[in-house]
Design a protein around this motif. Structure first.
Motif, PDB file in Angstrom:
ATOM      1  N   SER A 143       0.835  -1.215   0.000  1.00 29.39           N
ATOM      2  CA  SER A 143       0.000   0.000   0.000  1.00 29.39           C
ATOM      3  C   SER A 143       0.858   1.249   0.000  1.00 29.39           C
ATOM      4  O   SER A 143       0.326   2.351   0.061  1.00 29.39           O
ATOM      5  CB  SER A 143      -0.970   0.057   1.180  1.00 29.39           C
ATOM      6  N   LEU A 144       2.158   1.075  -0.043  1.00 27.01           N
ATOM      7  CA  LEU A 144       3.031   2.243  -0.139  1.00 27.01           C
ATOM      8  C   LEU A 144       3.524   2.381  -1.570  1.00 27.01           C
ATOM      9  O   LEU A 144       4.001   1.412  -2.166  1.00 27.01           O
ATOM     10  CB  LEU A 144       4.241   2.094   0.787  1.00 27.01           C
ATOM     11  N   VAL A 145       3.377   3.580  -2.116  1.00 30.66           N
ATOM     12  CA  VAL A 145       3.934   3.835  -3.439  1.00 30.66           C
ATOM     13  C   VAL A 145       4.770   5.116  -3.390  1.00 30.66           C
ATOM     14  O   VAL A 145       4.534   5.979  -2.553  1.00 30.66           O
ATOM     15  CB  VAL A 145       2.840   3.994  -4.524  1.00 30.66           C
ATOM     16  N   VAL A 146       5.753   5.163  -4.282  1.00 31.73           N
ATOM     17  CA  VAL A 146       6.502   6.417  -4.455  1.00 31.73           C
ATOM     18  C   VAL A 146       6.260   6.927  -5.854  1.00 31.73           C
ATOM     19  O   VAL A 146       6.077   6.156  -6.795  1.00 31.73           O
ATOM     20  CB  VAL A 146       8.031   6.273  -4.268  1.00 31.73           C
ATOM     21  N   LEU A 156       6.218   9.917  -1.134  1.00 33.73           N
ATOM     22  CA  LEU A 156       5.786   8.606  -0.651  1.00 33.73           C
ATOM     23  C   LEU A 156       4.333   8.717  -0.223  1.00 33.73           C
ATOM     24  O   LEU A 156       3.973   9.591   0.571  1.00 33.73           O
ATOM     25  CB  LEU A 156       6.664   8.174   0.531  1.00 33.73           C
ATOM     26  N   TRP A 157       3.504   7.801  -0.735  1.00 42.28           N
ATOM     27  CA  TRP A 157       2.068   7.860  -0.476  1.00 42.28           C
ATOM     28  C   TRP A 157       1.599   6.556   0.139  1.00 42.28           C
ATOM     29  O   TRP A 157       2.146   5.498  -0.138  1.00 42.28           O
ATOM     30  CB  TRP A 157       1.291   8.073  -1.767  1.00 42.28           C
ATOM     31  N   ASN A 158       0.565   6.667   0.927  1.00 41.04           N
ATOM     32  CA  ASN A 158      -0.133   5.483   1.408  1.00 41.04           C
ATOM     33  C   ASN A 158      -1.456   5.422   0.658  1.00 41.04           C
ATOM     34  O   ASN A 158      -2.341   6.244   0.881  1.00 41.04           O
ATOM     35  CB  ASN A 158      -0.357   5.609   2.921  1.00 41.04           C
ATOM     36  N   GLY A 162      -4.663   7.293   1.674  1.00 34.04           N
ATOM     37  CA  GLY A 162      -4.613   8.487   0.840  1.00 34.04           C
ATOM     38  C   GLY A 162      -3.733   9.587   1.397  1.00 34.04           C
ATOM     39  O   GLY A 162      -4.013  10.765   1.214  1.00 34.04           O
ATOM     40  N   ILE A 163      -2.673   9.189   2.079  1.00 38.94           N
ATOM     41  CA  ILE A 163      -1.836  10.185   2.742  1.00 38.94           C
ATOM     42  C   ILE A 163      -0.515  10.360   2.009  1.00 38.94           C
ATOM     43  O   ILE A 163       0.101   9.382   1.587  1.00 38.94           O
ATOM     44  CB  ILE A 163      -1.583   9.754   4.202  1.00 38.94           C
ATOM     45  N   CYS A 164      -0.114  11.611   1.868  1.00 43.54           N
ATOM     46  CA  CYS A 164       1.245  11.894   1.411  1.00 43.54           C
ATOM     47  C   CYS A 164       2.126  11.910   2.652  1.00 43.54           C
ATOM     48  O   CYS A 164       2.013  12.795   3.488  1.00 43.54           O
ATOM     49  CB  CYS A 164       1.300  13.233   0.688  1.00 43.54           C
ATOM     50  N   ILE A 165       2.983  10.888   2.765  1.00 43.30           N
ATOM     51  CA  ILE A 165       3.734  10.724   4.010  1.00 43.30           C
ATOM     52  C   ILE A 165       5.010  11.556   3.993  1.00 43.30           C
ATOM     53  O   ILE A 165       5.298  12.297   4.929  1.00 43.30           O
ATOM     54  CB  ILE A 165       4.098   9.239   4.232  1.00 43.30           C
ATOM     55  N   LEU A 166       5.776  11.410   2.938  1.00 44.21           N
ATOM     56  CA  LEU A 166       7.070  12.084   2.886  1.00 44.21           C
ATOM     57  C   LEU A 166       7.268  12.734   1.518  1.00 44.21           C
ATOM     58  O   LEU A 166       6.753  12.250   0.508  1.00 44.21           O
ATOM     59  CB  LEU A 166       8.212  11.089   3.127  1.00 44.21           C
ATOM     60  N   ILE A 167       8.022  13.816   1.539  1.00 44.24           N
ATOM     61  CA  ILE A 167       8.430  14.462   0.298  1.00 44.24           C
ATOM     62  C   ILE A 167       9.950  14.509   0.286  1.00 44.24           C
ATOM     63  O   ILE A 167      10.564  15.080   1.186  1.00 44.24           O
ATOM     64  CB  ILE A 167       7.851  15.887   0.195  1.00 44.24           C
ATOM     65  N   PHE A 168      10.531  13.873  -0.703  1.00 45.81           N
ATOM     66  CA  PHE A 168      11.988  13.852  -0.823  1.00 45.81           C
ATOM     67  C   PHE A 168      12.393  14.981  -1.756  1.00 45.81           C
ATOM     68  O   PHE A 168      12.398  14.821  -2.977  1.00 45.81           O
ATOM     69  CB  PHE A 168      12.464  12.513  -1.368  1.00 45.81           C
ATOM     70  N   TRP A 209      10.418   6.809   9.803  1.00 47.53           N
ATOM     71  CA  TRP A 209       9.580   5.632   9.690  1.00 47.53           C
ATOM     72  C   TRP A 209       8.328   5.717  10.565  1.00 47.53           C
ATOM     73  O   TRP A 209       7.295   5.156  10.231  1.00 47.53           O
ATOM     74  CB  TRP A 209      10.392   4.368   9.995  1.00 47.53           C
ATOM     75  N   THR A 210       8.420   6.436  11.653  1.00 44.25           N
ATOM     76  CA  THR A 210       7.230   6.564  12.499  1.00 44.25           C
ATOM     77  C   THR A 210       6.082   7.209  11.726  1.00 44.25           C
ATOM     78  O   THR A 210       4.924   6.880  11.946  1.00 44.25           O
ATOM     79  CB  THR A 210       7.516   7.425  13.744  1.00 44.25           C
ATOM     80  N   TYR A 211       6.433   8.105  10.808  1.00 43.53           N
ATOM     81  CA  TYR A 211       5.375   8.741  10.015  1.00 43.53           C
ATOM     82  C   TYR A 211       4.748   7.743   9.061  1.00 43.53           C
ATOM     83  O   TYR A 211       3.555   7.793   8.787  1.00 43.53           O
ATOM     84  CB  TYR A 211       5.941   9.942   9.264  1.00 43.53           C
ATOM     85  N   VAL A 212       5.592   6.853   8.560  1.00 41.09           N
ATOM     86  CA  VAL A 212       5.060   5.823   7.669  1.00 41.09           C
ATOM     87  C   VAL A 212       4.073   4.950   8.441  1.00 41.09           C
ATOM     88  O   VAL A 212       2.972   4.655   7.967  1.00 41.09           O
ATOM     89  CB  VAL A 212       6.211   4.972   7.092  1.00 41.09           C
ATOM     90  N   GLU A 213       4.446   4.586   9.641  1.00 43.37           N
ATOM     91  CA  GLU A 213       3.551   3.753  10.453  1.00 43.37           C
ATOM     92  C   GLU A 213       2.281   4.514  10.817  1.00 43.37           C
ATOM     93  O   GLU A 213       1.171   3.979  10.771  1.00 43.37           O
ATOM     94  CB  GLU A 213       4.286   3.295  11.720  1.00 43.37           C
TER      95      GLU A 213
END
Lengths: 371, 867
Positions: A143-146, A156-158, A162-168, A209-213
Motif C-alpha cells: 500500500s506504499l507507493v513512491v 511517498l504515499w499510502n 490516501g496520505i502523502c507521508i514524505l516528500i523527498f 519511519w514513524t510517520y510511515v507507520e
C-alpha cells in the motif's frame, strides 16, 4: 560522488554476441489507439494475477491478461474524463485487505488510485506540482507507493489512507525533473531516484519511519497529516553525464541508464561515518545499441535474473543480469516493430516479454522451447 | 624532471651501466604489463564474487517477496465474496480475447494489427489540476546558498517539449571558461604498480615516464604519489610495532588539547550575529570581530569582597592577615566540591548560624525577569536566608552573573541588618578587600549589551536603583564569619602554590578568564575552571604569573590586543574591491528603487544623498581597533559601521540609530526609516519592545510612541494564503484587511551571488518563471526552491503592495508592504520593477515596453473595470 576510475576499477562489459540461451517469438500484437503507450507492467503483488498486466497511454488505463497460445484477454479499461491527461506510468499496488489497486499518473500531476477489485476510482492524489514520470510500489508493503515528478520531488504515499507521508526534496534534492524511482528489494527504508539533473540519489526514510507507520492508522483528514520533508539523500552518485531515465535496485547494487546506449550496474560505496560521502564503483555494463533517446525504461523479471529493454528502433535486448560477465540472452526483433519502445514488462519467470511503443502498439513475445 | 637522489633504491639502480639499465627497463615494462594483467584479472574475479554474493542475498529477499505475493492470495480467498473480486471475475469473463499466434511469428513474417475494442469499466471523474510549481521548502529567514547548490559550471541539458527528443545543451559561454586541469586520481591497482616499481626500480626519469605511459598522470603526480605511498607504508610498519603504546594517552586527551583546538567548533560554527551554531545566513568560519568596547575590570568589586567558596583566596588572605599564623597550614579542604553547575557560595554572617554554608544555585539561570525590581522579593529572600539554607532560586534569577552577584549582595546586607552585627569587622574588611580591587565580572554586561534580546531593553532607573540599594546597604557587611569558617577549612598551601600541575589547557582557560573577568580568581575558578582548579589555586597561579610578567596584567592582556590588530590587518587585506554589477544579466530579477533621498543621521546625509540610485551594499563587520581609519573596510565599501563592528561606539562611520520620541519611526523624519533601515533596540535611543501586562512595572505594551519600524525584526507579519491566482498560476492572498503601509511579510529565499543568479536566470527564463530578487550589490534572493508564500505574489504595474529592501541588524531583507488599504482575501500584487528589457512578454504592453502600466492583460477585477 564521482566514479572510481583507473586501473583495477574497470567494469566488465557484456558482449553483444547473443548466447541463444533462450529464443523469443512474437505471439501477439495489439493496437491500442494512436497515442503512445508509455508504460506496461505485470502484477507482481498478488500471485493470483501474475499473468495480468496493465498499460497506460493517453487518458486510458487498461488491464489485460496473458493466456496460453499468445491469447490476450482485455479485462478492464478506465478512461480519465480529462481528455488532455496523458498517463506516463502505472504500478500495481493493493489495499491492506489485499484488494488489487492500480496507481497511475501522468502529465496532469494527479495520481489516480484505481480499485481494480471493484472497478472504480479509489482516490485521487492532488499535490504534485507537475507531471508524474514514474510510480513504483513497495513490494513488502504494497500500500506504499513512491512517485517521481517533474516538480523535482519524490513523494511517498499510502494508497490505503490516501496520505502523502514524505516528500523527498529540498536542499539536497533533485535539481530538475525526477524521471525514475525504485524501492530497495529488502531494505524498506531505502529508495533510489534519478532524473534530469544527471544524478542518482539514494534516500533513507529510517528516521521518518514513524510517520510511515502513523499513515496506516491515520483517521483524520489526509490533508491534516504532518507530511515531512526529507531534504538530504544519503548518497548522490554522478554515474552518468546526461539524463538518467531509469534506475532499479539489484540487491544492494543499482542498475541505471542514461542515453548512452547502455545499462550500468554499480555499487554505491557509502562511508558509514559521514553520510553524503562515498564513491561509485562501476561493476558491469550491458550495452544496448540505438538506445540514445530518453524515457526508455527497462524491466526485470520477479527474480531479477534478466532485464529487458527496448530501443529507438523497436528492438529488445534481454540481458542476464547477475552473471559476470553479463550474457545477452536474446535480441528480439521483428520487421514490423520499428517504433521506439518506451517500456517493457517481463513476466514472473521471464518467459513472456511485453513491449509498448510510441506508435500505440503492444507486442507480446514468448519463449519457444529450444531443442 | 627532478630525480630523487636521496632514495636508496634509486641510487642502487643508477650504479648499473647504461645497457644494463635499458635492459632492466625492458624488464620493467614487462613486469608492469604482467602486474597490470594480474590486477585486471583480479578485478574481474572480484566483480564476479561481488555479484555472486549479491545474488545469494537477493535470492533470499525475493523468496520473501514471493511468499508475500502468495499470501495476499490467501487473505482475500478467506474473505472471498463478491466484494473486491471484480478483477478475478473479469478473468472468468473478459471483455474480449485477442487471439495470438500460438506458434509465434518469425521476424520476417507479416502479422496483422489487432485493434483493441474498448468497453470502459469505469470513468475517472474529472479533477481540476493545480497550477504547476516546483517543490519548495519553507524558509522563515534567508539562507546563504550552500556551495554544492551552485549551477555555475554545470552543464544543463534541455529537451524541446514539442520536438520531444531534441536534447539541447545549455549555451556554454561561461562553461568553457573553466577547463580545470584534471588531477589524476590513483586507483588501488595503480598504487600497486607504483609501489612495486618504486621498490624494485626506485624513481628516476625513465621509470617515471614508463609508469606514466602505463597508468596515466604526469610524472610529477606519480612522484608525489610514490612518496605518499612510501610514507603510508612506513606508518603502517611503525604501527605494527608500536600499536599498543598509544592507547593510554587517550584519556587525558581533552585536557591535553589546546584551548584553541577545543574552541575550534565554537570559533568556526558559532554565528556571533545570530547567536546560533551553524548559521545558514552568515555561514561558518566568519572571521571573529572583537569589540573595542571592553568594560574595564577595575569596577567596584569591594562589595563583593567575601569569599566565593570555602576555597576562596580571600580565606587565604584573611588567614595570612591574621596574627595567629598557625591557621595558614590548615587552609584547605582537599577536594573541590564545586563540580557541577551549582556553585558553592559562601558563609553568611549571622551569628546564630555561624559557619552555615549557603548554597546558591546559580548555574541554572532560570531567568525570572524583574525580580530585582521587586523589593518584596528581597525581603522574602532574606527571610529564607534566615530560616534555613534553602536554595535561593528567586535570587539566581538575574539575567547575568553580575546581576546575580548584586542581587546576592542584597540578601547579605538585609540579613546582616537583621542580625545587627555589622560594625564588627569593618576594619578587617577594608584590609581584606585591598587585594581584590581589580577584576570584576563586568564583561558579562558588555556581552549583554550585544546579546540582549529585544525584551530586556534598558529600563533606565530601575536597575540602577537596585544596584544602588545593594551598594548602599552592603557597606560593612562582609566576612565576620571568616574566623569560624577557617576552622573547618583544611588543606595545604604548598600544594596550592604548586603551578606545575597546570595543564596547558587549564592555563589557556585561565588566560581566557583573565580576558573575560580580569584578575578575579573567584569568577575565573567558578566559571572556567570549575572542577579543575579552586579559587586559591587560581589566585596563587595568578600571583606567580603576574610576578613573572614585567608589568601586572591588570588591564587587557597585551597578547589579546595584539591579536586584534592582527585580525584587523588580515581583514583589510582580504577585503577585495567591490565588483561592479554585471549588466549582461539575462535572467529577470525583480528590482527595487532604493530610497536614499531623505536625510538620515547627520553623518550619513552625504552618503544617502549621494547614492541616489546605487544599489545597497552588503554589510560586513569591520574589526578596526580602536577607531576606523581610512582603511576601514566599511568605509571603503560604502556601508555604515554597525553594532557588529569591532570599532568603538563613537566611530564616525557608525550609524547611530534614531532618537525619535513620538513619531513611531514610520516617516522619513526618522533617520533609520529614511535610510531604509529598521530601528534597532540596541542602537536607537527610544526604540524598544517589552512584554507582559505592566503589572511588574515594565513599560506598557505597544502603544503610542512605540517604534513601528521593527516589524521585520519582530516578524509582525500578516497571514498570507496561497491559492490559484486570478491572473496566472499561483497567487498570494491576504487573510485579514490591512491599512496602507502595513507590513505584510518577508520575501525570503536563498542568497546567491550575481554570477549564480545570471546562470539560474537563464534556466528560469526557459521555464518562464523566475523567483529572483536583487537584494544588494553582492546577493540576489532566489526563492525558487526555498522561500515563503510571498514568492507567489504576482507582478502588476498597478499593484496594491510594494517591496522594500530594509537593513535589519546588518542584513538586507525584503519586506512586502501594503501600498493601499487591502481588504481581506484580496490577491497581492507588487511591481517587480523589471529592467527595461527584462520583462517577460506577459508583463509588457505590446506597443510600449517601457511604460508597462497595463501589463496584465486579464488584470484584477477592479482594474479591468477602470480601463
Amino acid at each position: 560522488m564521482a566514479k572510481m576510475a583507473g586501473l583495477g576499477c574497470e567494469p566488465v562489459v557484456g558482449s553483444l554476441a547473443p548466447s541463444k540461451k533462450r529464443e523469443y517469438r512474437v505471439t501477439n500484437r495489439l493496437q491500442e489507439g494512436k497515442r503512445p503507450i508509455y508504460a506496461v507492467v505485470f502484477n507482481f503483488v498478488d500471485s493470483r494475477y501474475f499473468n495480468v498486466f496493465a498499460t497506460v497511454g493517453g487518458n486510458r488505463v487498461t488491464v489485460y491478461q496473458c493466456l496460453e497460445g499468445g491469447v490476450i484477454a482485455v479485462l478492464q479499461s478506465y478512461i480519465d474524463e480529462d481528455k488532455d491527461e496523458s498517463f506516463y506510468t502505472v504500478s500495481w499496488a493493493c489495499n491492506i485487505d489485499g484488494t488489487p489497486f492500480l496507481v497511475a499518473g501522468g502529465i496532469n500531476g494527479i495520481i489516480r488510485v484505481i480499485d481494480a477489485g471493484n472497478e472504480k476510482i479509489h482516490k485521487s492524489f492532488v499535490g504534485h506540482g507537475d507531471s508524474i514520470n514514474e510510480i513504483r510500489t513497495q513490494a513488502l508493503k504494497p500500500s506504499l507507493v513512491v512517485s517521481a515528478s517533474k516538480d523535482e520531488s519524490v513523494r511517498l504515499w499510502n494508497v490505503h489512507t490516501g496520505i502523502c507521508i514524505l516528500i523527498f526534496a529540498g536542499a539536497g534534492g533533485h535539481r530538475n525533473e525526477v524521471l525514475s524511482v525504485d524501492f530497495h528489494p529488502s531494505d524498506m527504508y531505502r529508495i533510489a531516484s534519478c532524473g534530469m539533473d544527471n544524478t542518482v540519489k539514494i534516500w533513507s526514510m529510517k528516521e521518518f519511519w514513524t510517520y510511515v507507520e502513523k499513515s496506516f492508522t491515520w483517521t483524520d483528514l489526509p490533508s491534516k497529516f504532518p507530511t515531512k520533508y526529507v531534504q538530504f539523500p544519503t548518497f548522490i552518485a554522478s554515474v552518468h553525464s546526461n539524463y538518467v531515465d531509469c534506475n532499479r535496485w539489484l540487491g544492494d547494487f543499482l542498475l541505471s541508464k542514461s542515453v548512452d546506449n547502455e545499462i550500468v550496474l554499480w555499487e554505491p560505496k557509502m562511508k558509514e561515518q559521514s553520510p553524503g560521502e562515498g564513491s561509485v564503483d562501476i561493476l558491469q555494463k550491458y550495452p544496448v545499441p540505438e538506445c540514445d533517446i530518453w524515457f526508455i525504461k527497462f524491466s526485470c523479471d520477479f527474480h531479477f535474473n534478466a532485464a529487458a529493454i527496448g530501443n529507438r528502433e523497436g528492438k529488445i535486448y534481454v540481458w542476464e543480469l547477475q552473471s559476470s560477465p553479463p550474457v545477452l540472452i536474446a535480441r528480439l526483433s521483428h520487421i514490423q516493430s520499428k517504433s521506439p519502445i518506451r517500456q517493457t514488462a517481463m513476466s514472473f519467470d521471464g518467459s513472456t516479454i511485453l513491449s509498448c511503443c510510441e506508435d500505440g502498439t503492444i507486442w507480446r513475445w514468448d519463449t519457444v522451447a529450444t531443442s | 624532471m627532478m630525480v630523487s637522489k636521496s632514495s636508496d633504491s634509486a641510487s642502487k639502480l643508477r650504479k648499473s651501466h647504461a645497457e644494463q639499465a635499458s635492459d632492466e627497463f625492458g624488464n620493467l615494462t614487462q613486469k608492469i604489463q604482467q602486474l597490470k594483467k594480474q590486477i585486471q584479472a583480479d578485478r574481474v574475479l572480484s566483480i564476479r564474487e561481488k555479484l555472486e554474493e549479491n545474488r545469494k542475498k537477493l535470492e533470499g529477499h525475493v523468496s520473501l517477496l514471493v511468499s508475500g505475493a502468495f499470501s495476499r492470495n490467501s487473505i482475500s480467498v478467506v474473505e472471498a465474496n463478491s466484494q473486491g473480486e471484480m478483477l478475478s471475475s473479469r478473468i472468468e469473463n473478459p471483455f474480449c480475447k485477442i487471439n495470438g499466434f500460438a506458434q509465434g511469428s518469425g521476424d520476417k513474417e507479416q502479422i496483422n494489427i489487432q485493434e483493441v475494442l474498448f468497453s470502459t469499466s469505469a470513468k475517472l471523474p474529472y479533477i481540476e489540476k493545480i497550477p504547476p510549481y516546483t517543490t519548495w521548502i519553507f524558509l522563515d529567514r534567508n539562507q546563504r546558498m550552500a556551495e554544492d547548490q551552485s549551477v555555475v559550471g554545470r552543464r544543463r541539458i534541455y529537451y524541446d517539449p514539442h520536438g520531444s527528443e531534441a536534447l539541447i545543451c545549455s549555451d556554454s559561454e561561461e562553461e568553457i571558461a573553466e577547463p580545470e586541469e584534471e588531477k589524476h586520481e590513483f586507483s588501488e591497482g595503480e598504487d600497486r604498480i607504483l609501489w612495486m616499481t618504486f621498490k624494485e626500480y626506485g624513481l628516476n626519469e625513465e621509470v617515471l615516464n614508463i609508469i606514466s605511459q602505463y597508468i596515466g598522470g604526469t610524472t610529477s603526480e606519480i612522484q608525489e604519489r610514490c612518496y605518499m605511498l612510501k610514507e603510508k607504508n612506513q606508518e603502517k610498519h611503525d604501527q605494527d610495532f608500536n600499536g599498543d603504546e598509544e592507547n593510554g594517552s587517550e584519556k587525558n586527551n581533552l585536557l591535553e588539547r589546546s584551548l584553541s583546538a577545543a574552541l575550534d567548533s565554537f570559533d568556526n560554527l558559532f554565528c556571533r550575529r545570530c547567536l546560533v551554531f551553524d548559521c545558514r545566513l552568515h555561514g561558518c568560519s566568519q572571521s571573529p570581530i572583537y569589540s573595542n568596547e571592553k568594560h574595564s575590570y577595575s569596577s567596584e568589586s569591594d562589595e563583593d569582597g567575601k569569599p566565593c567558596s570555602d576555597q576562596c583566596y580571600l580565606r587565604l588572605k584573611f588567614v595570612q592577615d591574621l596574627p595567629e599564623s598557625s591557621v595558614v597550614n590548615t587552609l584547605h579542604r582537599p577536594e573541590s566540591k564545586s563540580s557541577d553547575e551549582a556553585v558553592r557560595t559562601p558563609v553568611l554572617p549571622s551569628s546564630e548560624e555561624a559557619g552555615d554554608v549557603m548554597h546558591y544555585e546559580m548555574g541554572k539561570r532560570k531567568v525570572q525577569k524583574c525580580t530585582n525590581t521587586e523589593p518584596d522579593s528581597l525581603v522574602l529572600a532574606s527571610d529564607d536566608v534566615q530560616g534555613s539554607s534553602k536554595k535561593q532560586k528567586s535570587l539566581s534569577a538575574q539575567k547575568t552573573d553580575s546581576m546575580v552577584c548584586e542581587g546576592f549582595l542584597n540578601v547579605d546586607s538585609s540579613s546582616n541588618t537583621e542580625v545587627g552585627d555589622i560594625e564588627f569587622e569593618t576594619g578587617y574588611k577594608n584590609e581584606l578587600l585591598m587585594p581584590n580591587k581589580d577584576a570584576e565580572h563586568l564583561l558579562y554586561e558588555s556581552a549583554s549589551d550585544k546579546f540582549r534580546c529585544p525584551v530586556d531593553v534598558p529600563r533606565p532607573g530601575l536597575e540602577d536603583r537596585v544596584i544602588y540599594e545593594a551598594k548602599g546597604i552592603s557597606h560593612g557587611t562582609e566576612v565576620p564569619v571568616l574566623k569560624e569558617s577557617t576552622n573547618f577549612v583544611e588543606g595545604q598551601v604548598e600544594a596550592v602554590l604548586n603551578n606545575s600541575e597546570w595543564k596547558p589547557f587549564e592555563k589557556e582557560l585561565y588566560l581566557k578568564g583573565i580576558e573575560m573577568f580580569g584578575r578575579n580568581s573567584c569568577l575565573i575558578a567558578r566559571n572556567l575552571l570549575s572542577g579543575l582548579k579552586t579559587c586559591i589555586e587560581v589566585s596563587s597561579y595568578m600571583y606567580n604569573d603576574s610576578a613573572a610578567l614585567p608589568c601586572g596584567a591588570i588591564d587587557l592582556p597585551s597578547s589579546f590586543s595584539e591579536d586584534n590588530n592582527k585580525v584587523d590587518a588580515e581583514f583589510m587585506e582580504r577585503e577585495t574591491p567591490t565588483r561592479s554589477r554585471l549588466i549582461r544579466r539575462r535572467g529577470r530579477t525583480r528590482k527595487l528603487k532604493y530610497s536614499w533621498k531623505s536625510a538620515g543621521h547627520p553623518s550619513m546625509w552625504k552618503r544617502i544623498a549621494g547614492g541616489k540610485n546605487q544599489s545597497c551594499k552588503q554589510y560586513k563587520p569591520c574589526g578596526c581597533q580602536p577607531m576606523c581609519g581610512k582603511q576601514c573596510p566599511c568605509l571603503h565599501n560604502g556601508t555604515c559601521c554597525e553594532k557588529y563592528c569591532g570599532c568603538s561606539k563613537s566611530c564616525k562611520n557608525r550609524f547611530r540609530g534614531c532618537h525619535c520620541a513620538k513619531s513611531q519611526c514610520r516617516s522619513r523624519q526618522c533617520p533609520c526609516f529614511a535610510a531604509g533601515r529598521e530601528c534597532d533596540p540596541d542602537v536607537c535611543r527610544n526604540c524598544w519592545v517589552s512584554c507582559g501586562d505592566g503589572s511588574l512595572g515594565e513599560p506598557p505594551r505597544q502603544g503610542d510612541g512605540q517604534c513601528g519600524n521593527m516589524r521585520l525584526l519582530l516578524r509582525q507579519q500578516q497571514r498570507i494564503l496561497l491559492a490559484k491566482s486570478e491572473v496566472a498560476g499561483w497567487g498570494a492572498f491576504l487573510k485579514n484587511p490591512v491599512n496602507k503601509n502595513d507590513y505584510l511579510g518577508e520575501y525570503t529565499g536563498e542568497l546567491i551571488s550575481h554570477r549564480e543568479a545570471d546562470k539560474r536566470g537563464k534556466i528560469y527564463d526557459r521555464a518562464n518563471s523566475s523567483f529572483l530578487f536583487d537584494l544588494n550589490d553582492q546577493y540576489v534572493l532566489d526563492a525558487y526552491r526555498k522561500g515563503d508564500k510571498l514568492k507567489f505574489a504576482n507582478h502588476s504595474s498597478n499593484p496594491n503592495c510594494y517591496a522594500k529592501v530594509m537593513l535589519v541588524a546588518g542584513d538586507h531583507r525584503v519586506g512586502i508592504f501594503a501600498k493601499e488599504h487591502i481588504e481581506a482575501s484580496e490577491e497581492l500584487f507588487y511591481d517587480y520593477r523589471y529592467g527595461p528589457d527584462q520583462a517577460p512578454a506577459w508583463a509588457r504592453k505590446p506597443e510600449d515596453s517601457k511604460r508597462d502600466d497595463s501589463s496584465i492583460s486579464q488584470g484584477r477585477a477592479k482594474k479591468h473595470q477602470s480601463h
